[in-house]
Design an enzyme around this catalytic site. Structure first.
Site, PDB file in Angstrom:
ATOM      1  N   THR A 130       0.872  -1.398  -0.118  1.00  0.00           N
ATOM      2  CA  THR A 130       0.016  -0.090   0.002  1.00  0.00           C
ATOM      3  C   THR A 130       0.908   1.306  -0.102  1.00  0.00           C
ATOM      4  OG1 THR A 130      -1.958  -1.090   1.246  1.00  0.00           O
ATOM      5  CG2 THR A 130      -1.610   1.294   1.393  1.00  0.00           C
ATOM      6  N   THR A 166       2.151  -0.948  14.271  1.00  0.00           N
ATOM      7  CA  THR A 166       2.387  -1.915  13.015  1.00  0.00           C
ATOM      8  C   THR A 166       2.244  -1.137  11.920  1.00  0.00           C
ATOM      9  OG1 THR A 166      -0.245  -1.969  12.899  1.00  0.00           O
ATOM     10  CG2 THR A 166       0.993  -3.702  14.360  1.00  0.00           C
ATOM     11  N   ALA A 167       2.570   0.158  11.869  1.00  0.00           N
ATOM     12  CA  ALA A 167       2.565   1.107  10.718  1.00  0.00           C
ATOM     13  C   ALA A 167       3.795   1.222  10.031  1.00  0.00           C
ATOM     14  CB  ALA A 167       2.100   2.440  11.307  1.00  0.00           C
ATOM     15  N   ARG A 168       4.676   2.045  10.570  1.00  0.00           N
ATOM     16  CA  ARG A 168       6.024   2.282   9.660  1.00  0.00           C
ATOM     17  C   ARG A 168       6.964   2.414  10.866  1.00  0.00           C
ATOM     18  NH1 ARG A 168       4.210  -0.002   6.144  1.00  0.00           N
ATOM     19  NH2 ARG A 168       4.155   0.631   4.112  1.00  0.00           N
ATOM     20  N   ASP A 184       5.888  -3.606  15.260  1.00  0.00           N
ATOM     21  CA  ASP A 184       6.116  -4.728  14.186  1.00  0.00           C
ATOM     22  C   ASP A 184       7.164  -4.183  13.464  1.00  0.00           C
ATOM     23  OD1 ASP A 184       5.235  -7.185  12.732  1.00  0.00           O
ATOM     24  OD2 ASP A 184       4.546  -5.804  11.385  1.00  0.00           O
ATOM     25  N   GLU A 225      15.038  -2.008   8.559  1.00  0.00           N
ATOM     26  CA  GLU A 225      14.688  -3.323   8.383  1.00  0.00           C
ATOM     27  C   GLU A 225      15.477  -3.920   7.544  1.00  0.00           C
ATOM     28  OE1 GLU A 225      10.037  -2.304   9.861  1.00  0.00           O
ATOM     29  OE2 GLU A 225      10.498  -2.798   7.791  1.00  0.00           O
ATOM     30  N   HIS A 263       8.251  -7.444  10.993  1.00  0.00           N
ATOM     31  CA  HIS A 263       7.290  -6.735   9.822  1.00  0.00           C
ATOM     32  C   HIS A 263       6.434  -7.885   9.449  1.00  0.00           C
ATOM     33  CE1 HIS A 263       7.202  -2.918   7.332  1.00  0.00           C
ATOM     34  NE2 HIS A 263       6.158  -3.899   7.032  1.00  0.00           N
ATOM     35  N   ALA A 283       2.752  -8.113  10.591  1.00  0.00           N
ATOM     36  CA  ALA A 283       1.585  -7.895  10.725  1.00  0.00           C
ATOM     37  C   ALA A 283       0.641  -8.344   9.510  1.00  0.00           C
ATOM     38  CB  ALA A 283       1.279  -6.468  11.336  1.00  0.00           C
ATOM     39  N   TRP A 284       1.325  -7.841   8.339  1.00  0.00           N
ATOM     40  CA  TRP A 284       0.348  -7.950   7.136  1.00  0.00           C
ATOM     41  C   TRP A 284       0.565  -9.408   6.259  1.00  0.00           C
ATOM     42  CZ3 TRP A 284       2.767  -9.444   2.575  1.00  0.00           C
ATOM     43  CH2 TRP A 284       4.201  -9.611   2.515  1.00  0.00           C
TER      44      TRP A 284
END
Length: 320
Positions: free
Chosen positions: A75, A233-235, A259, A264, A285, A287-288
């Site tokens: 996204t 859990t965003a950035r 997350d 990263e 990372h 969560a998605w």
């Protein structure tokens, strides 16, 4: 027509069906990963490029004269120079809403694990603490219920709204923060500096941008209730990591679930990787990354490419 996927292994570990995507063009180059020095060569001759996290600068886009479509396998659009793509008549499409169930589930996995001290108790059982004492249960760590607690959400888009719906099912009160950097206050929004002192749990759901970088730093953490929880859990980069480590060590915050980190994968000296930080859960990372969400992602990329070949702009982020 030729397409290239620059970092396919960031999405598929062999558990997905890519046949729908593969059928969208006549020729594909599939690369598990692409190093910076390989990007330019792999773009040559491509009409379509798919990338999750490989950065595409103006120079790289300009060096690919056949390129007409960039499909972001995500996204967020921060890895692509959108203005340069528009000038070069390259359409950029992303994928939205594919990971909402996975991210919402992950947010509450973190909230519940922190509130119940799940990991601490699990580790004590593994270490023999339960077996070695005479009581039928261990009460070494305080457990709190989330029912009746106040959840603050920064970001009122798809993910923030999804988290809010589930929070209400748990009997929580939900407050949304005013959009960062906005001077227009909606009546149903609370300025961040006021919201922080009211919430028991803060969950972040905004993109990383100039107005959200280091949004939660020492001053903001100090405004939070003693014992409050922070979920990101965003950035990475939205939370100042050293400040968070300090707030957890001091006991001011009751816990945090992260997350995402600024870099990263993180370097070994990231302050949140220290082993003396209490009630901190770090996930890589993911969560998605449910299998269902990753399959939806591939299928949505296929729909974007099909629409493009039919002359339609679907999920275009740089179209007027």
């Amino acid at each position: 027509m030729k397409a290239v996927f620059l970092d396919y292994a960031s999405i598929d570990t062999g558990d997905l069906d890519r046949s729908h995507l593969a059928a969208t063009v006549e020729s594909w180059d599939w690369h598990d990963a692409t190093d910076p020095g390989q990007i330019s060569e792999r773009l040559k001759g491509a009409d379509i490029v798919v990338s999750n996290k490989v950065p595409l600068s103006e120079a790289l886009l300009a060096g690919a004269p056949r390129l007409k479509l960039v499909c972001i396998a995500a996204t967020g659009t921060d890895k692509i120079d959108l203005e340069a793509a528009a000038r070069l008549d390259i359409q950029v499409s992303n994928v939205v809403r594919y990971a909402t169930p996975a991210v919402v589930q992950h947010v509450f996995a973190l909230i519940l694990a922190l509130s119940t001290r799940l990991i601490a108790y699990h580790e004590e059982v593994r270490e023999g603490e339960w077996q070695a004492q005479g009581n039928f249960c261990l009460l070494n760590h305080p457990i709190s219920e989330i029912s009746g607690k106040t959840l603050g959400i920064v970001g009122s888009g798809e993910l923030g709204q999804g988290v809010a719906r589930v929070a209400e099912c748990f009997g929580m009160k939900v407050l949304f923060a005013q959009r960062p950097g906005s001077e227009h206050l909606l009546p149903e929004r609370t300025p961040l500096h006021k919201l922080l002192s009211q919430v028991d749990i803060l969950s972040l759901h905004v993109p990383l941008a100039d107005n959200t970088r280091n949004l939660i730093g020492p001053a903001e953490l100090a405004l939070m209730k003693p014992g409050a929880l922070l979920i990101n859990t965003a950035r990475g980069g939205i939370v100042e990591e050293q400040a968070l480590a300090d707030a957890l060590r001091s006991g001011h915050l009751g816990g945090a679930g992260m997350d995402v980190l600024t870099r990263e994968p993180p370097p070994d000296d990231n302050p949140l990787l220290a082993n003396d930080i209490p009630n901190l859960i770090l996930t890589p990372h993911t969560a998605w990354a449910s299998r269902e969400a990753r399959q939806r992602l591939l299928d949505e990329i296929a729909h974007n490419i099909t629409a493009f070949r039919q002359g339609r702009a679907r999920n275009c982020v740089n179209c007027e």
